[in-house]
Design a protein around this motif. Structure first.
Motif, PDB file in Angstrom:
ATOM      1  N   ASP A 112      14.983 -11.227   0.828  1.00 47.62           N
ATOM      2  CA  ASP A 112      14.678 -10.525  -0.418  1.00 47.62           C
ATOM      3  C   ASP A 112      13.207 -10.662  -0.802  1.00 47.62           C
ATOM      4  OD1 ASP A 112      17.267  -9.648  -0.698  1.00 47.62           O
ATOM      5  OD2 ASP A 112      17.880 -11.268  -2.059  1.00 47.62           O
ATOM      6  N   SER A 113      12.666 -11.880  -0.684  1.00 47.99           N
ATOM      7  CA  SER A 113      11.261 -12.070  -1.071  1.00 47.99           C
ATOM      8  C   SER A 113      10.332 -11.372  -0.074  1.00 47.99           C
ATOM      9  CB  SER A 113      10.921 -13.559  -1.169  1.00 47.99           C
ATOM     10  OG  SER A 113      11.077 -14.209   0.089  1.00 47.99           O
ATOM     11  N   PHE A 114      10.735 -11.314   1.192  1.00 47.65           N
ATOM     12  CA  PHE A 114       9.919 -10.617   2.187  1.00 47.65           C
ATOM     13  C   PHE A 114       9.896  -9.115   1.907  1.00 47.65           C
ATOM     14  CE2 PHE A 114       9.214  -8.813   6.530  1.00 47.65           C
ATOM     15  CZ  PHE A 114       7.959  -9.366   6.753  1.00 47.65           C
ATOM     16  N   LYS A 115      11.046  -8.567   1.533  1.00 42.46           N
ATOM     17  CA  LYS A 115      11.095  -7.141   1.185  1.00 42.46           C
ATOM     18  C   LYS A 115      10.240  -6.857  -0.045  1.00 42.46           C
ATOM     19  CE  LYS A 115      14.175  -3.299   0.037  1.00 42.46           C
ATOM     20  NZ  LYS A 115      13.257  -2.849  -1.044  1.00 42.46           N
ATOM     21  N   GLU A 116      10.317  -7.732  -1.037  1.00 43.24           N
ATOM     22  CA  GLU A 116       9.510  -7.552  -2.248  1.00 43.24           C
ATOM     23  C   GLU A 116       8.018  -7.596  -1.899  1.00 43.24           C
ATOM     24  OE1 GLU A 116       8.779  -9.683  -6.616  1.00 43.24           O
ATOM     25  OE2 GLU A 116      10.430 -10.344  -5.314  1.00 43.24           O
ATOM     26  N   TRP A 117       7.647  -8.529  -1.017  1.00 47.89           N
ATOM     27  CA  TRP A 117       6.246  -8.613  -0.593  1.00 47.89           C
ATOM     28  C   TRP A 117       5.822  -7.334   0.133  1.00 47.89           C
ATOM     29  CZ3 TRP A 117       4.374  -8.431   4.442  1.00 47.89           C
ATOM     30  CH2 TRP A 117       2.989  -8.627   4.569  1.00 47.89           C
ATOM     31  N   LYS A 118       6.654  -6.831   1.032  1.00 45.15           N
ATOM     32  CA  LYS A 118       6.326  -5.594   1.748  1.00 45.15           C
ATOM     33  C   LYS A 118       6.123  -4.430   0.782  1.00 45.15           C
ATOM     34  CE  LYS A 118       9.791  -5.521   4.666  1.00 45.15           C
ATOM     35  NZ  LYS A 118      10.667  -5.024   5.769  1.00 45.15           N
ATOM     36  N   ASP A 119       6.960  -4.370  -0.238  1.00 36.30           N
ATOM     37  CA  ASP A 119       6.835  -3.293  -1.230  1.00 36.30           C
ATOM     38  C   ASP A 119       5.502  -3.396  -1.979  1.00 36.30           C
ATOM     39  OD1 ASP A 119       9.300  -2.330  -0.495  1.00 36.30           O
ATOM     40  OD2 ASP A 119      10.380  -3.274  -2.160  1.00 36.30           O
ATOM     41  N   LYS A 120       5.084  -4.613  -2.301  1.00 32.97           N
ATOM     42  CA  LYS A 120       3.810  -4.815  -3.006  1.00 32.97           C
ATOM     43  C   LYS A 120       2.631  -4.389  -2.132  1.00 32.97           C
ATOM     44  CE  LYS A 120       5.232  -8.608  -6.051  1.00 32.97           C
ATOM     45  NZ  LYS A 120       5.051 -10.063  -6.357  1.00 32.97           N
ATOM     46  N   ILE A 121       2.673  -4.782  -0.853  1.00 39.03           N
ATOM     47  CA  ILE A 121       1.591  -4.417   0.062  1.00 39.03           C
ATOM     48  C   ILE A 121       1.538  -2.909   0.243  1.00 39.03           C
ATOM     49  CG2 ILE A 121       0.842  -4.524   2.473  1.00 39.03           C
ATOM     50  CD1 ILE A 121       0.143  -7.022   0.943  1.00 39.03           C
ATOM     51  N   THR A 122       2.706  -2.300   0.423  1.00 45.79           N
ATOM     52  CA  THR A 122       2.750  -0.847   0.609  1.00 45.79           C
ATOM     53  C   THR A 122       2.153  -0.140  -0.600  1.00 45.79           C
ATOM     54  OG1 THR A 122       4.725  -1.053   2.005  1.00 45.79           O
ATOM     55  CG2 THR A 122       4.256   1.111   1.063  1.00 45.79           C
ATOM     56  N   TRP A 123       2.457  -0.628  -1.812  1.00 45.71           N
ATOM     57  CA  TRP A 123       1.912  -0.004  -3.014  1.00 45.71           C
ATOM     58  C   TRP A 123       0.387  -0.139  -3.072  1.00 45.71           C
ATOM     59  CZ3 TRP A 123       1.882   3.466  -6.417  1.00 45.71           C
ATOM     60  CH2 TRP A 123       1.111   3.352  -7.575  1.00 45.71           C
ATOM     61  N   LYS A 124      -0.143  -1.268  -2.637  1.00 47.02           N
ATOM     62  CA  LYS A 124      -1.598  -1.464  -2.659  1.00 47.02           C
ATOM     63  C   LYS A 124      -2.312  -0.391  -1.852  1.00 47.02           C
ATOM     64  CE  LYS A 124      -1.840  -6.486  -3.363  1.00 47.02           C
ATOM     65  NZ  LYS A 124      -2.252  -7.785  -2.758  1.00 47.02           N
ATOM     66  N   PHE A 125      -1.663   0.052  -0.774  1.00 50.84           N
ATOM     67  CA  PHE A 125      -2.263   1.088   0.063  1.00 50.84           C
ATOM     68  C   PHE A 125      -1.888   2.481  -0.409  1.00 50.84           C
ATOM     69  CE2 PHE A 125      -2.698  -2.582   2.757  1.00 50.84           C
ATOM     70  CZ  PHE A 125      -3.871  -2.360   3.474  1.00 50.84           C
ATOM     71  N   ILE A 126      -0.611   2.687  -0.699  1.00 53.45           N
ATOM     72  CA  ILE A 126      -0.116   4.053  -0.920  1.00 53.45           C
ATOM     73  C   ILE A 126      -0.689   4.669  -2.193  1.00 53.45           C
ATOM     74  CG2 ILE A 126       1.970   3.717  -2.328  1.00 53.45           C
ATOM     75  CD1 ILE A 126       3.438   5.421  -0.180  1.00 53.45           C
ATOM     76  N   ARG A 127      -1.171   3.858  -3.124  1.00 55.69           N
ATOM     77  CA  ARG A 127      -1.732   4.415  -4.361  1.00 55.69           C
ATOM     78  C   ARG A 127      -2.981   5.252  -4.094  1.00 55.69           C
ATOM     79  NH1 ARG A 127      -5.010  -0.381  -7.252  1.00 55.69           N
ATOM     80  NH2 ARG A 127      -5.525  -1.621  -5.408  1.00 55.69           N
ATOM     81  N   TYR A 128      -3.624   5.010  -2.942  1.00 54.27           N
ATOM     82  CA  TYR A 128      -4.778   5.827  -2.559  1.00 54.27           C
ATOM     83  C   TYR A 128      -4.349   7.119  -1.854  1.00 54.27           C
ATOM     84  CZ  TYR A 128      -7.588   1.614  -3.362  1.00 54.27           C
ATOM     85  OH  TYR A 128      -8.193   0.514  -3.920  1.00 54.27           O
ATOM     86  N   TYR A 129      -3.080   7.168  -1.419  1.00 55.08           N
ATOM     87  CA  TYR A 129      -2.610   8.270  -0.583  1.00 55.08           C
ATOM     88  C   TYR A 129      -2.087   9.398  -1.459  1.00 55.08           C
ATOM     89  CZ  TYR A 129      -3.080   5.368   3.581  1.00 55.08           C
ATOM     90  OH  TYR A 129      -3.581   4.597   4.610  1.00 55.08           O
ATOM     91  N   ASN A 130      -3.015  10.184  -2.008  1.00 48.54           N
ATOM     92  CA  ASN A 130      -2.647  11.277  -2.898  1.00 48.54           C
ATOM     93  C   ASN A 130      -3.381  12.550  -2.486  1.00 48.54           C
ATOM     94  OD1 ASN A 130      -5.321  11.249  -4.244  1.00 48.54           O
ATOM     95  ND2 ASN A 130      -4.620   9.268  -5.045  1.00 48.54           N
ATOM     96  N   GLN A 131      -2.948  13.652  -3.063  1.00 46.37           N
ATOM     97  CA  GLN A 131      -3.489  14.964  -2.673  1.00 46.37           C
ATOM     98  C   GLN A 131      -4.971  15.095  -3.026  1.00 46.37           C
ATOM     99  OE1 GLN A 131      -1.496  17.183  -0.885  1.00 46.37           O
ATOM    100  NE2 GLN A 131      -3.526  18.037  -0.465  1.00 46.37           N
TER     101      GLN A 131
END
Length: 622
Positions: free
Chosen positions: A367-386
């Motif tokens: 569970d904590s590993f999944k939560e960490w992955k979600d946080k890392i993904t958000w750090k990157f994906i917030r730049y991924y916009n149109q």
């Protein structure tokens, strides 16, 4: 500098030779061709090898480095991860001349890039993305360009590069290919963090670490009488300074003005060691001319922190060894980011700094590993916009871009998961090594290859295995490093010199005495920075003690011209380039605080990569 191995015979490298001004040598090796500029391969009876960095068999006492390398290569052919007698910081390509099979591999962090690409039945391996793009004429990868253009690390993730279908070896990856590029076997080195004790007596731990580091340096420098060390006066380079054998002719190098406090500290350290010291200061080189940018991009593909050019433009180099220490932050614990954040340190200053209470680590569970992955993904994906896609003038749609990001991140997540780490904080640290250390920090080593054989022994296999297994509690708050300077004779004399973070007070002074000095310096630095920005006075005091001055770096009359030259031929989109130029100008006028210019030079270097790839497209029928 660069090399290429290919199953395609008789490639046309005329455009590369014309642009670089260098002769590119060609050697036929059975079903393979080897092309290089200044890089020498080592050919044995049945094996041909090219090493980036250094690779050693620590069990051999023989001073013959070619025999040592051949022994290491033979071990790597049969055994991966490498056993404890093999070490180095390296990437390796080795061809078995009897079977025509080729093995590529890189150490557990992988700062020396190796790229591989299959194109119309032809297979290519190189350390240069520019060479591969120019020779094969493959399309650029829009996701790769996007990743290099936006944060948080401005780096390609996983195997992705800026060329379609071109892959970079993952950290610790070993692959065996046939001549058509088919993967016959793939292995990984998951040996970091695998033997962390709950508690270990510091004296024994310190002694074993020092033996590991000094043995690594002994073998790294075995055939070298003269050694250059990039000396900042910080902890990492200071440790390397103490570990270098006294029988070496040592020259310490630094960048910055004579009056800078860091330079004065570095010079004192070099004097204690009995080493020569030279520093260079040319602030204009932080925004080099476009000709200089192109020269270093073509040679190294490592342009990022241009302060190094203050050294490189003033030394002959002659391929002497240059050791760099500040890339590795494992021993200091600075890459355990949660506990080093300003917010955490401010909140827990009394607990950890004054009362020396233990840190509370989060157990790594599914569970904590999944939560960490979600946080890392958000750090990157917030730049991924149109909007950012449009600014780069890319054709990819946002859903496809995000899907590719997810796949790239998943490769790194799987590499990390395979280590079965006990704490989430160590999961985060390993991710930092796989991204920040491997790419932007590693570029410092690549850039210095233009004049030196540049190595970072602290990132070597055996040193990283040992350091990652130091209990994280001991690494934090400089606990392990402070104990090193208290207990190792070669470091004790260097601990009489202050650090730049805590001026005037020796490193070996009691912790409670150094803390108020550190706090006062920090308060005063913040005061002078705010005052300078408020008054918009570029000549105002910058720090309490003179330091590398980024305000000065932006204050040049021709800044606008230099920026225009960087993007005269732009491959990154008009809006994106204009935003980069505007940001630089606002930093110059102090509308924005003038941070180090790595994001600006990152854009200029990426644009230059693409410029060369497009300009040197060859006539090869591939």
């Amino acid at each position: 500098m660069n090399f290429l191995i290919s199953s395609a015979p008789d490639l046309n490298l005329d455009p590369l030779e014309k642009e670089s001004g260098e002769v590119i040598n060609n050697m036929h090796l059975g079903g393979w061709s080897f092309y290089s500029s200044q890089i020498q391969g080592i050919k044995g009876r049945s094996i041909f090898s090219i090493v980036e960095g250094y690779l050693r068999d620590l069990s051999l006492q023989d001073d013959d480095m070619e025999s040592n390398l051949n022994s290491s290569v033979q071990i790597i052919e049969k055994s991966w991860p490498v056993p404890s007698n093999v070490s180095g910081s390296f990437s390796l390509v080795t061809i078995n001349l009897d079977t025509n099979k080729v093995i590529t591999c890189t150490d557990p962090v992988g700062i020396y890039p190796l790229y591989y690409l299959e194109r119309k039945g032809r297979f290519f391996i190189s350390n240069s993305i520019i060479w591969l793009g120019a020779i094969t004429s493959v399309d650029t990868d829009e996701t790769g360009i996007f990743q290099r253009s936006f944060g948080p690390e401005f780096c390609n993730l996983g195997r992705r590069t800026i060329l379609e279908g071109c892959n970079r070896l993952l950290p610790g990856e070993w692959i065996k290919f046939n001549s058509s590029g088919k993967v016959l076997e793939r292995k990984f080195d998951d040996t970091l963090y695998q033997d962390i004790p709950q508690k270990e007596s510091s004296p024994e731990l310190i002694s074993r670490y020092w033996n590991t580091l000094t043995q690594e340096l002994e073998y790294c420098l075995k055939d070298k009488n003269k050694v250059n060390l990039a000396l900042s006066g910080g902890m990492d380079s200071r440790i390397l300074l103490g570990a270098i054998s006294a029988d070496k002719e040592l020259n310490c190098l630094s960048y910055g003005a004579n009056e800078n406090y860091e330079i004065k500290i570095a010079e004192k350290l070099a004097r204690i060691k009995g080493a020569e010291f030279n520093n260079y200061h040319q602030p204009d080189l932080n925004f080099p001319s476009v000709e200089t940018l192109k020269e270093y991009t073509l040679k190294t593909e490592g342009v990022h922190l241009c302060s190094w050019l203050e050294i490189l433009e003033n030394v002959s180099g002659n391929n002497e060894v240059l050791l760099i220490g500040d890339i590795s932050t494992a021993a200091t614990g600075r890459t355990i980011k949660k506990f080093n954040s300003k917010a955490y340190q401010k909140k827990n200053f009394i607990n950890h700094t004054l009362l020396n209470k233990e840190y509370e680590f989060e157990i790594n569970t599914p569970d904590s590993f999944k939560e960490w992955k979600d946080k890392i993904t958000w750090k990157f994906i917030r730049y991924y916009n149109q909007k950012n896609i449009d600014n780069l003038e890319l054709k990819i749609n946002v859903d496809e871009l995000r899907e590719k990001l997810s796949k790239d991140l998943s490769l790194l997540f799987k590499r990390i998961e395979s280590h079965k780490l006990p704490y989430i904080e160590l999961v985060d640290e390993l991710f930092t090594w796989y991204t920040h250390t491997r790419f932007p920090m590693g570029k410092q080593v690549l850039l210095n290859r233009s004049k030196f054989s540049s190595y970072c022994p602290s990132l070597s296999v055996q040193v990283m295995r040992f350091t990652s297994n130091i209990p994280p509690q001991e690494r934090l708050n400089l606990g392990f490093v402070n104990n090193l300077f208290k207990n190792i004779e070669d470091l004790k004399k260097l601990s009489r010199v202050p650090t730049s973070q805590v001026p005037l007070i020796p490193l070996n002074a009691p912790h409670l005495l150094r803390i108020p000095v550190w706090g006062f310096r920090k308060i005063m630095d913040d005061y002078f920075i705010k005052k300078l920005v408020k008054e918009k006075n570029a000549n105002a005091r910058y720090r309490l003690f003179n330091s590398n001055n980024w305000v000065e770096a932006y204050q040049r009359d021709d800044l606008n011209k230099v920026l225009n030259d960087y993007f005269e031929f732009s491959y990154l989109g008009k809006n994106y380039v204009n935003a980069i130029k505007t940001q630089a100008q606002k930093r110059k006028s102090l509308e924005f605080w003038p941070f180090a210019n790595m994001n600006i030079m990152n854009a200029a270097a990426l644009n230059t990569d693409l410029f060369f790839i497009n300009k040197m497209r060859s006539a090869n029928e591939l």
